[in-house]
Design an enzyme around this catalytic site. Structure first.
Site, PDB file in Angstrom:
ATOM      1  N   ALA A  83      62.260  42.375  21.688  1.00 55.15           N
ATOM      2  CA  ALA A  83      63.684  42.691  22.559  1.00 55.15           C
ATOM      3  C   ALA A  83      64.464  43.674  21.954  1.00 55.15           C
ATOM      4  O   ALA A  83      65.424  44.209  22.682  1.00 55.15           O
ATOM      5  CB  ALA A  83      64.150  41.273  22.761  1.00 55.15           C
TER       6      ALA A  83
ATOM      7  N   HIS B 157      63.657  46.417  20.684  1.00 58.27           N
ATOM      8  CA  HIS B 157      63.314  47.784  21.042  1.00 58.27           C
ATOM      9  C   HIS B 157      63.715  48.065  22.580  1.00 58.27           C
ATOM     10  O   HIS B 157      64.194  49.147  22.978  1.00 58.27           O
ATOM     11  CB  HIS B 157      61.736  48.150  21.142  1.00 58.27           C
ATOM     12  CG  HIS B 157      61.027  48.144  19.584  1.00 58.27           C
ATOM     13  ND1 HIS B 157      60.502  46.986  19.101  1.00 58.27           N
ATOM     14  CD2 HIS B 157      61.563  49.053  18.738  1.00 58.27           C
ATOM     15  CE1 HIS B 157      60.187  47.411  17.964  1.00 58.27           C
ATOM     16  NE2 HIS B 157      60.655  48.555  17.583  1.00 58.27           N
TER      17      HIS B 157
ATOM     18  N   GLU C 254      71.096  50.116  15.159  1.00 62.98           N
ATOM     19  CA  GLU C 254      72.072  49.970  13.872  1.00 62.98           C
ATOM     20  C   GLU C 254      71.106  48.810  12.669  1.00 62.98           C
ATOM     21  O   GLU C 254      71.867  49.004  11.586  1.00 62.98           O
ATOM     22  CB  GLU C 254      73.310  49.301  14.146  1.00 62.98           C
ATOM     23  CG  GLU C 254      74.296  50.366  14.848  1.00 62.98           C
ATOM     24  CD  GLU C 254      75.538  49.796  15.308  1.00 62.98           C
ATOM     25  OE1 GLU C 254      75.893  48.689  15.266  1.00 62.98           O
ATOM     26  OE2 GLU C 254      76.333  50.744  15.635  1.00 62.98           O
TER      27      GLU C 254
ATOM     28  N   LEU D  54      70.238  43.547  17.435  1.00 64.25           N
ATOM     29  CA  LEU D  54      69.924  42.121  18.288  1.00 64.25           C
ATOM     30  C   LEU D  54      69.521  41.263  17.186  1.00 64.25           C
ATOM     31  O   LEU D  54      68.566  41.359  16.440  1.00 64.25           O
ATOM     32  CB  LEU D  54      68.979  42.692  19.335  1.00 64.25           C
ATOM     33  CG  LEU D  54      69.044  41.916  20.600  1.00 64.25           C
ATOM     34  CD1 LEU D  54      70.228  42.104  21.431  1.00 64.25           C
ATOM     35  CD2 LEU D  54      67.623  42.178  21.539  1.00 64.25           C
TER      36      LEU D  54
ATOM     37  N   LEU E 198      66.140  41.035  14.910  1.00 61.80           N
ATOM     38  CA  LEU E 198      64.933  41.394  15.227  1.00 61.80           C
ATOM     39  C   LEU E 198      64.324  42.362  14.447  1.00 61.80           C
ATOM     40  O   LEU E 198      64.956  43.387  14.233  1.00 61.80           O
ATOM     41  CB  LEU E 198      65.037  41.630  16.852  1.00 61.80           C
ATOM     42  CG  LEU E 198      65.430  40.453  17.571  1.00 61.80           C
ATOM     43  CD1 LEU E 198      65.245  40.911  19.181  1.00 61.80           C
ATOM     44  CD2 LEU E 198      64.883  39.154  17.291  1.00 61.80           C
TER      45      LEU E 198
END
Ligand code: PAF
Length: 279
Positions: A35, A37, A149, A177, A185
Protein backbone atom coordinates in the site's frame (compact mmCIF):
# COMPACT_ATOMS: atom_id res chain seq x y z
CA UNK A 1 -1.44 -0.96 -18.54
CA UNK A 2 1.47 -1.86 -20.81
CA UNK A 3 4.40 -3.89 -19.54
CA UNK A 4 7.63 -2.67 -21.14
CA UNK A 5 10.91 -4.49 -20.69
CA UNK A 6 13.32 -2.61 -22.93
CA UNK A 7 14.66 0.92 -22.66
CA UNK A 8 14.29 1.40 -26.44
CA UNK A 9 10.55 0.70 -26.29
CA UNK A 10 10.18 2.95 -23.25
CA UNK A 11 12.12 5.78 -24.94
CA UNK A 12 9.84 5.62 -27.99
CA UNK A 13 6.71 5.86 -25.84
CA UNK A 14 8.02 8.56 -23.47
CA UNK A 15 9.21 10.75 -26.33
CA UNK A 16 5.82 10.46 -28.04
CA UNK A 17 4.18 11.52 -24.75
CA UNK A 18 6.61 14.44 -24.48
CA UNK A 19 5.65 15.58 -28.00
CA UNK A 20 1.97 15.44 -27.03
CA UNK A 21 2.72 17.67 -24.02
CA UNK A 22 1.87 14.98 -21.44
CA UNK A 23 3.26 15.29 -17.92
CA UNK A 24 5.07 12.07 -17.08
CA UNK A 25 4.78 10.95 -13.47
CA UNK A 26 7.16 8.28 -12.24
CA UNK A 27 7.37 5.93 -9.24
CA UNK A 28 10.64 3.95 -9.04
CA UNK A 29 10.38 0.70 -7.05
CA UNK A 30 12.12 -2.59 -6.49
CA UNK A 31 8.81 -4.48 -6.53
CA UNK A 32 7.22 -6.49 -3.69
CA UNK A 33 4.63 -3.75 -3.86
CA UNK A 34 2.39 -2.78 -0.95
CA UNK A 35 0.00 0.00 0.00
CA UNK A 36 2.95 2.36 0.57
CA UNK A 37 3.84 2.12 -3.13
CA UNK A 38 0.21 2.66 -4.06
CA UNK A 39 0.23 5.86 -2.00
CA UNK A 40 3.15 7.08 -4.16
CA UNK A 41 1.10 6.37 -7.28
CA UNK A 42 -1.92 8.13 -5.77
CA UNK A 43 0.21 11.14 -4.81
CA UNK A 44 0.60 11.82 -8.54
CA UNK A 45 -3.18 12.34 -8.92
CA UNK A 46 -3.75 15.70 -10.63
CA UNK A 47 0.01 16.16 -11.09
CA UNK A 48 0.74 13.79 -13.99
CA UNK A 49 -1.23 12.86 -17.09
CA UNK A 50 0.77 9.64 -17.62
CA UNK A 51 2.17 7.33 -14.95
CA UNK A 52 5.13 4.96 -15.16
CA UNK A 53 6.08 2.58 -12.35
CA UNK A 54 9.42 0.80 -12.60
CA UNK A 55 10.32 -2.48 -10.96
CA UNK A 56 14.01 -3.26 -10.89
CA UNK A 57 15.88 -4.91 -8.04
CA UNK A 58 19.04 -2.90 -8.46
CA UNK A 59 22.09 -5.09 -7.75
CA UNK A 60 24.52 -2.19 -7.35
CA UNK A 61 22.71 -0.76 -4.33
CA UNK A 62 23.07 -3.97 -2.29
CA UNK A 63 26.31 -4.20 -0.37
CA UNK A 64 25.29 -7.63 0.89
CA UNK A 65 24.77 -10.49 -1.60
CA UNK A 66 22.43 -12.39 0.69
CA UNK A 67 20.20 -9.29 1.09
CA UNK A 68 20.04 -9.01 -2.73
CA UNK A 69 19.27 -12.71 -3.14
CA UNK A 70 16.57 -12.67 -0.47
CA UNK A 71 14.93 -9.44 -1.61
CA UNK A 72 11.28 -10.41 -2.22
CA UNK A 73 10.33 -10.69 -5.89
CA UNK A 74 6.99 -11.39 -7.60
CA UNK A 75 6.50 -9.59 -10.88
CA UNK A 76 3.15 -11.20 -11.71
CA UNK A 77 1.48 -10.21 -8.44
CA UNK A 78 3.00 -6.74 -8.67
CA UNK A 79 1.72 -6.32 -12.23
CA UNK A 80 -1.79 -7.35 -11.16
CA UNK A 81 -1.73 -4.89 -8.26
CA UNK A 82 -0.61 -2.05 -10.51
CA UNK A 83 -3.13 -2.95 -13.22
CA UNK A 84 -5.94 -2.94 -10.63
CA UNK A 85 -5.20 0.64 -9.59
CA UNK A 86 -6.43 1.72 -13.03
CA UNK A 87 -3.90 4.56 -12.75
CA UNK A 88 -0.68 3.15 -14.18
CA UNK A 89 0.00 3.47 -17.92
CA UNK A 90 3.28 1.59 -17.97
CA UNK A 91 5.02 -0.95 -15.80
CA UNK A 92 8.67 -0.71 -16.78
CA UNK A 93 10.47 -3.91 -15.74
CA UNK A 94 13.91 -3.99 -17.35
CA UNK A 95 16.31 -6.84 -16.68
CA UNK A 96 19.89 -6.33 -15.59
CA UNK A 97 21.24 -6.38 -19.15
CA UNK A 98 19.05 -3.38 -20.02
CA UNK A 99 20.35 -1.37 -17.09
CA UNK A 100 23.99 -2.39 -16.92
CA UNK A 101 25.64 -3.14 -20.24
CA UNK A 102 29.01 -4.96 -20.21
CA UNK A 103 31.77 -2.65 -19.01
CA UNK A 104 29.39 -0.36 -17.09
CA UNK A 105 31.71 1.82 -14.99
CA UNK A 106 29.89 4.99 -13.95
CA UNK A 107 28.72 5.87 -10.45
CA UNK A 108 26.94 8.97 -9.20
CA UNK A 109 27.99 9.96 -5.72
CA UNK A 110 26.26 12.56 -3.55
CA UNK A 111 29.10 13.27 -1.14
CA UNK A 112 28.37 13.69 2.52
CA UNK A 113 24.78 12.52 2.39
CA UNK A 114 25.95 9.13 1.11
CA UNK A 115 28.23 8.27 4.01
CA UNK A 116 26.18 9.12 7.12
CA UNK A 117 23.34 7.17 8.82
CA UNK A 118 22.49 4.23 6.51
CA UNK A 119 25.54 5.06 4.36
CA UNK A 120 27.86 4.36 7.25
CA UNK A 121 27.28 0.63 7.40
CA UNK A 122 26.09 0.23 3.81
CA UNK A 123 29.07 1.54 1.83
CA UNK A 124 28.26 2.13 -1.84
CA UNK A 125 24.51 1.75 -1.27
CA UNK A 126 23.59 5.35 -2.03
CA UNK A 127 25.92 5.54 -5.05
CA UNK A 128 23.98 2.57 -6.39
CA UNK A 129 20.67 4.31 -5.68
CA UNK A 130 21.75 7.65 -7.19
CA UNK A 131 23.12 5.92 -10.29
CA UNK A 132 20.05 3.80 -11.01
CA UNK A 133 17.60 6.63 -10.23
CA UNK A 134 19.43 8.94 -12.66
CA UNK A 135 19.29 6.27 -15.34
CA UNK A 136 15.59 5.71 -14.68
CA UNK A 137 14.88 9.47 -14.82
CA UNK A 138 16.62 9.64 -18.20
CA UNK A 139 14.95 6.50 -19.54
CA UNK A 140 11.43 7.48 -18.44
CA UNK A 141 11.84 11.23 -19.19
CA UNK A 142 9.87 11.81 -16.00
CA UNK A 143 8.63 15.31 -15.21
CA UNK A 144 7.69 14.43 -11.65
CA UNK A 145 8.77 11.50 -9.46
CA UNK A 146 7.33 10.39 -6.10
CA UNK A 147 9.58 9.18 -3.26
CA UNK A 148 8.47 8.00 0.18
CA UNK A 149 9.56 9.76 3.38
CA UNK A 150 10.13 6.35 4.91
CA UNK A 151 13.47 6.34 3.03
CA UNK A 152 14.09 9.91 4.14
CA UNK A 153 17.85 9.86 3.56
CA UNK A 154 17.28 8.55 0.04
CA UNK A 155 14.75 11.33 -0.55
CA UNK A 156 17.24 14.03 0.63
CA UNK A 157 19.98 12.57 -1.51
CA UNK A 158 17.79 12.44 -4.64
CA UNK A 159 16.65 16.06 -4.09
CA UNK A 160 20.31 17.16 -3.73
CA UNK A 161 21.32 15.23 -6.85
CA UNK A 162 18.46 16.64 -8.95
CA UNK A 163 19.44 20.16 -7.91
CA UNK A 164 23.18 19.62 -8.41
CA UNK A 165 22.83 17.99 -11.84
CA UNK A 166 20.07 20.34 -13.11
CA UNK A 167 17.84 17.37 -13.82
CA UNK A 168 14.45 18.50 -15.06
CA UNK A 169 12.32 16.40 -12.73
CA UNK A 170 10.30 17.55 -9.73
CA UNK A 171 10.61 15.41 -6.64
CA UNK A 172 7.39 14.79 -4.75
CA UNK A 173 7.89 13.63 -1.13
CA UNK A 174 5.13 11.33 0.17
CA UNK A 175 4.47 10.73 3.91
CA UNK A 176 5.11 7.27 5.33
CA UNK A 177 2.19 4.86 5.41
CA UNK A 178 1.91 2.77 8.58
CA UNK A 179 0.18 -0.41 9.74
CA UNK A 180 -2.45 -0.05 12.48
CA UNK A 181 0.23 -0.73 15.12
CA UNK A 182 2.49 1.99 13.69
CA UNK A 183 5.01 -0.15 11.78
CA UNK A 184 6.07 1.66 8.61
CA UNK A 185 5.12 -0.28 5.48
CA UNK A 186 8.14 -1.86 3.82
CA UNK A 187 8.76 -4.70 1.39
CA UNK A 188 11.17 -6.14 3.96
CA UNK A 189 8.32 -6.62 6.49
CA UNK A 190 7.30 -9.72 4.50
CA UNK A 191 10.44 -11.46 5.68
CA UNK A 192 9.62 -11.01 9.39
CA UNK A 193 8.50 -14.11 11.28
CA UNK A 194 5.18 -13.66 13.17
CA UNK A 195 7.18 -13.15 16.36
CA UNK A 196 9.52 -10.61 14.75
CA UNK A 197 6.51 -8.85 13.24
CA UNK A 198 5.16 -8.29 16.77
CA UNK A 199 8.55 -7.06 17.99
CA UNK A 200 8.85 -4.74 14.98
CA UNK A 201 5.90 -2.65 16.19
CA UNK A 202 8.09 -1.58 19.11
CA UNK A 203 10.27 0.42 16.74
CA UNK A 204 7.80 3.25 15.98
CA UNK A 205 6.60 3.12 19.59
CA UNK A 206 10.16 3.67 20.79
CA UNK A 207 10.61 6.61 18.40
CA UNK A 208 7.39 8.21 19.67
CA UNK A 209 8.43 7.71 23.28
CA UNK A 210 11.84 9.23 22.58
CA UNK A 211 10.32 12.29 20.88
CA UNK A 212 7.86 12.68 23.78
CA UNK A 213 10.71 12.56 26.32
CA UNK A 214 12.57 15.32 24.43
CA UNK A 215 9.35 17.32 24.17
CA UNK A 216 8.92 16.97 27.96
CA UNK A 217 12.33 18.43 28.64
CA UNK A 218 14.68 15.43 28.86
CA UNK A 219 17.91 16.18 26.99
CA UNK A 220 18.27 14.85 23.46
CA UNK A 221 21.32 12.81 24.43
CA UNK A 222 19.77 11.08 27.41
CA UNK A 223 16.49 10.45 25.56
CA UNK A 224 18.47 8.76 22.79
CA UNK A 225 20.41 6.63 25.28
CA UNK A 226 17.18 5.47 26.97
CA UNK A 227 15.57 4.69 23.62
CA UNK A 228 18.61 2.73 22.36
CA UNK A 229 18.57 0.68 25.57
CA UNK A 230 14.83 0.00 25.22
CA UNK A 231 15.31 -1.19 21.64
CA UNK A 232 18.21 -3.46 22.60
CA UNK A 233 16.16 -4.91 25.42
CA UNK A 234 13.34 -5.60 22.94
CA UNK A 235 15.72 -7.69 20.81
CA UNK A 236 16.87 -5.16 18.20
CA UNK A 237 20.40 -4.66 17.02
CA UNK A 238 20.51 -0.85 16.80
CA UNK A 239 22.62 0.47 13.89
CA UNK A 240 21.85 4.09 14.71
CA UNK A 241 19.29 6.24 16.49
CA UNK A 242 19.88 9.92 15.97
CA UNK A 243 18.24 13.32 15.87
CA UNK A 244 19.19 15.16 12.68
CA UNK A 245 18.31 18.33 10.80
CA UNK A 246 15.59 17.47 8.28
CA UNK A 247 17.09 19.48 5.43
CA UNK A 248 20.75 18.36 5.37
CA UNK A 249 20.74 15.51 7.92
CA UNK A 250 23.43 17.20 10.02
CA UNK A 251 23.47 16.10 13.70
CA UNK A 252 21.00 18.11 15.82
CA UNK A 253 22.10 18.43 19.47
CA UNK A 254 18.95 20.45 20.19
CA UNK A 255 15.45 19.55 19.01
CA UNK A 256 13.43 21.98 16.89
CA UNK A 257 10.66 21.80 14.34
CA UNK A 258 13.20 21.29 11.56
CA UNK A 259 14.63 18.17 13.21
CA UNK A 260 13.81 14.49 12.77
CA UNK A 261 14.55 11.30 14.60
CA UNK A 262 16.12 8.54 12.49
CA UNK A 263 16.58 4.87 13.30
CA UNK A 264 17.94 1.74 11.68
CA UNK A 265 17.64 -1.45 13.70
CA UNK A 266 17.71 -5.13 12.79
CA UNK A 267 15.72 -8.11 13.94
CA UNK A 268 17.79 -11.15 12.95
CA UNK A 269 19.08 -10.31 9.48
CA UNK A 270 16.18 -8.00 8.65
CA UNK A 271 17.13 -4.36 8.78
CA UNK A 272 14.29 -1.93 9.46
CA UNK A 273 14.45 1.84 9.15
CA UNK A 274 12.07 4.55 10.27
CA UNK A 275 12.01 8.28 10.98
CA UNK A 276 9.66 10.80 12.54
CA UNK A 277 9.59 14.59 12.74
CA UNK A 278 9.99 16.44 16.03
CA UNK A 279 6.86 18.56 16.18
O1 PAF B 1 13.48 2.93 -2.71
C1 PAF B 1 13.67 2.00 -3.52
O2 PAF B 1 12.86 1.08 -3.69
C2 PAF B 1 14.95 2.00 -4.35
O3 PAF B 1 16.03 2.49 -3.62
C3 PAF B 1 14.82 2.76 -5.69
C4 PAF B 1 14.53 4.23 -5.47
C5 PAF B 1 13.70 2.13 -6.51
C6 PAF B 1 16.11 2.64 -6.48
O4 PAF B 1 16.42 1.32 -6.77
Amino acid sequence: MQIIKTKAELAALSSSWQKEGQTIGFVPTMGALHAGHLSLINALDGKASRRIVSIFVNPIQFNNTSDFQHYPRGLEDDATLLHNTGKVDVLYAPDESQMYTPGFATRISVSGLDSMLCGEDRPGHFDGVATVVTKLFLQTRANIAAFGEKDYQQLCLIKRMVQDLDLSVNILPVPTLREADGLALSSRNRRLTPEQRQQAALLPQALKACLAAIQNGTSVESSLVTCREALKKAGFHVHYLELRHAENLAPAPIAGKDTRLFVAASLGDIRLIDNMPFA
